[in-house]
Design a protein around this motif. Structure first.
Motif, short mmCIF file in Angstrom:
data_model
loop_
_atom_site.label_atom_id
_atom_site.label_comp_id
_atom_site.label_asym_id
_atom_site.label_seq_id
_atom_site.Cartn_x
_atom_site.Cartn_y
_atom_site.Cartn_z
N PHE A 1 0.82 -1.22 0.00
CA PHE A 1 0.00 0.00 0.00
C PHE A 1 0.85 1.27 0.00
O PHE A 1 0.37 2.34 0.35
CB PHE A 1 -0.95 0.00 1.20
CG PHE A 1 -1.90 -1.17 1.21
CD1 PHE A 1 -3.14 -1.06 0.59
CD2 PHE A 1 -1.55 -2.36 1.80
CE1 PHE A 1 -4.02 -2.12 0.57
CE2 PHE A 1 -2.43 -3.44 1.79
CZ PHE A 1 -3.67 -3.32 1.17
N ASP A 2 2.10 1.14 -0.39
CA ASP A 2 3.01 2.29 -0.44
C ASP A 2 2.57 3.24 -1.56
O ASP A 2 2.51 2.86 -2.73
CB ASP A 2 4.43 1.81 -0.69
CG ASP A 2 5.44 2.96 -0.68
OD1 ASP A 2 5.06 4.07 -0.25
OD2 ASP A 2 6.59 2.74 -1.11
N ARG A 3 2.24 4.48 -1.20
CA ARG A 3 1.79 5.47 -2.18
C ARG A 3 2.88 6.49 -2.52
O ARG A 3 2.61 7.54 -3.08
CB ARG A 3 0.57 6.23 -1.64
CG ARG A 3 -0.57 5.36 -1.13
CD ARG A 3 -1.18 4.54 -2.23
NE ARG A 3 -2.38 3.84 -1.76
CZ ARG A 3 -2.73 2.62 -2.15
NH1 ARG A 3 -1.98 1.95 -3.02
NH2 ARG A 3 -3.82 2.07 -1.68
N SER A 4 4.13 6.16 -2.20
CA SER A 4 5.22 7.13 -2.41
C SER A 4 5.35 7.55 -3.87
O SER A 4 5.61 8.73 -4.16
CB SER A 4 6.55 6.54 -1.94
OG SER A 4 6.51 6.28 -0.55
N ALA B 1 -6.23 14.50 -2.68
CA ALA B 1 -7.30 13.94 -1.87
C ALA B 1 -7.58 12.50 -2.27
O ALA B 1 -7.84 11.63 -1.41
CB ALA B 1 -8.56 14.78 -2.01
N GLY B 2 -7.53 12.20 -3.58
CA GLY B 2 -7.78 10.85 -4.04
C GLY B 2 -6.71 9.88 -3.57
O GLY B 2 -7.02 8.76 -3.13
N VAL B 3 -5.45 10.30 -3.65
CA VAL B 3 -4.37 9.43 -3.17
C VAL B 3 -4.46 9.25 -1.66
O VAL B 3 -4.32 8.14 -1.13
CB VAL B 3 -2.99 10.01 -3.56
CG1 VAL B 3 -1.87 9.17 -2.98
CG2 VAL B 3 -2.86 10.10 -5.07
N SER B 4 -4.72 10.33 -0.95
CA SER B 4 -4.79 10.27 0.51
C SER B 4 -5.90 9.35 1.00
O SER B 4 -5.78 8.69 2.03
CB SER B 4 -5.01 11.68 1.09
OG SER B 4 -3.95 12.53 0.77
N GLU B 5 -7.00 9.33 0.23
CA GLU B 5 -8.15 8.53 0.65
C GLU B 5 -7.81 7.04 0.73
O GLU B 5 -8.38 6.31 1.52
CB GLU B 5 -9.30 8.75 -0.32
CG GLU B 5 -10.62 8.14 0.13
CD GLU B 5 -11.77 8.50 -0.79
OE1 GLU B 5 -12.86 7.93 -0.60
OE2 GLU B 5 -11.57 9.34 -1.69
N PRO C 1 -0.15 6.44 6.01
CA PRO C 1 0.53 7.66 5.56
C PRO C 1 1.87 7.87 6.27
O PRO C 1 2.04 7.52 7.44
CB PRO C 1 -0.47 8.77 5.93
CG PRO C 1 -1.32 8.17 7.01
CD PRO C 1 -1.41 6.71 6.71
N GLY C 2 2.79 8.42 5.51
CA GLY C 2 4.12 8.68 6.05
C GLY C 2 4.66 10.01 5.58
O GLY C 2 3.92 10.95 5.27
N GLU C 3 5.97 10.09 5.45
CA GLU C 3 6.63 11.35 5.13
C GLU C 3 6.26 11.83 3.73
O GLU C 3 6.16 13.04 3.50
CB GLU C 3 8.14 11.17 5.24
CG GLU C 3 8.93 12.46 5.08
CD GLU C 3 8.60 13.50 6.14
OE1 GLU C 3 8.73 14.71 5.82
OE2 GLU C 3 8.22 13.13 7.26
N ALA C 4 6.06 10.92 2.79
CA ALA C 4 5.74 11.33 1.42
C ALA C 4 4.45 12.12 1.38
O ALA C 4 4.34 13.11 0.64
CB ALA C 4 5.64 10.10 0.52
#
Length: 319
Positions: free
Chosen positions: A82-85, A122-126, A131-134
């Motif tokens: 689930f890494d969104r970096s 907002a879409g990525v955050s959802e 969540p982390g530093e990125a």
């Protein structure tokens, strides 16, 4: 230890529309594919509700779906799935590009781009379940872009003042002269509308070259040192509403809209359209008095719509 929920599914083979709908829903959910037909999300109420809705649709379309709670096998780190970096990195690149193209002439277009980037964030955050530093870096870059654009569109934007909002009596503010910075943008235009509509119908307005030009007897708004300006997290429009105790559901929605367009935050669905209309008026009307009149018509329409929506909601709640 983090618990997980898996959706094990077989999509309907003879219903291409249902398969496509399920694939799109699974992609939008932010779930990770462990293998073909097996999708994973952290065991949280919102994630479970999402999987339940997708499952119901798949079953209703002739497929099969099973939800299973599970713990990760020893040595397995599901969080990495689930890494969104990468998405945040791409977003930061787009933000940096938009900022590099910013000028006085392009400010309106860059502001529109900033709003689009805000939706992307907002879409990525959802679906960023860990969540982390990125995420922090992308959010900070987006806020910096919005602040820079707003500063260009609205120089001398006031700084928020600490403290409580003083309550004022409407009868003490009749037929006054009100002053703010020239070439008003969203917050100042909304304040002028609020003053004329609810506080001082016979108000006269001065459009100042600089806040230092404000006459001693004029009531200043939306600049540092003004009688009515940002307080804490509230923009000037919200401060005026609270100062004169004008709170209604419709004005609360108006305040949320003005706040977003002036300072960012949660985006109302109508924000992009309203911003586009006001930007067009500001570009096409050079006289600030005429600009205010045109903007007041926009806010009148919004108020009527909000009031009607509120009335409809109340009727719907009645047994």
């Amino acid at each position: 230890m983090i618990q997980w929920i898996a959706l094990i599914t077989s999509l309907p083979t003879e219903n291409a529309t249902a398969r496509m709908r399920a694939w799109r829903a699974l992609k939008a959910s932010g779930s990770a594919a462990l293998r073909d037909g097996v999708y994973l999300m952290p065991e949280r109420e919102a994630c479970r509700s999402t999987f339940q809705a997708i499952s119901a649709d798949i079953i209703g379309s002739g497929g099969t779906a099973l939800l299973v709670g599970m713990l990760p096998p020893t040595g397995t780190d599901f969080e990495e799935l689930f890494d969104r970096s990468a998405e945040y990195a791409a977003l930061i690149t787009d933000i940096t590009t938009a900022k590099s193209e910013l000028s006085l002439d392009s400010a309106g277009d860059v502001l529109k781009q900033a709003r689009k980037l805000g939706k992307t964030f907002a879409g990525v955050s959802e679906t960023d379940f860990f969540p982390g530093e990125a995420r922090k870096q992308a959010e900070a870059a987006l806020h910096e872009l919005e602040a820079t654009v707003n500063q260009l569109l609205s120089p001398d934007e006031p700084h928020a003042m600490p403290g409580n909002i003083q309550k004022r009596a409407l009868n003490d503010f009749k037929s006054k002269t009100w002053a703010t910075r020239k070439r008003p943008w969203v917050d100042r235009l909304a304040c002028a509308w609020l003053i004329r509509r609810f506080i001082d119908p016979k108000a006269k307005f001065l459009w100042l070259e600089s806040p230092a030009d404000c006459p001693p007897k004029a009531l200043g708004f939306d600049f540092d040192g003004a009688a009515f300006t940002h307080v804490g997290a509230r923009v000037s429009f919200e401060v005026l509403v609270a100062s004169f105790e004008l709170e209604t559901p419709a004005l609360a929605r108006m305040g949320a809209l003005v706040h977003y367009l002036d300072a960012g935050g949660v985006q109302p669905i109508e924000a992009v359209g309203v911003e586009s209309v006001l930007a067009g008026l500001r570009t096409g009307i050079e006289d600030d008095d005429r600009l205010m009149v045109a903007a007041c018509a926009v806010f009148d329409g919004l108020l009527t719509n909000y009031q009607q929506c509120g009335s409809a909601d109340q009727k719907a709640k009645k047994p």
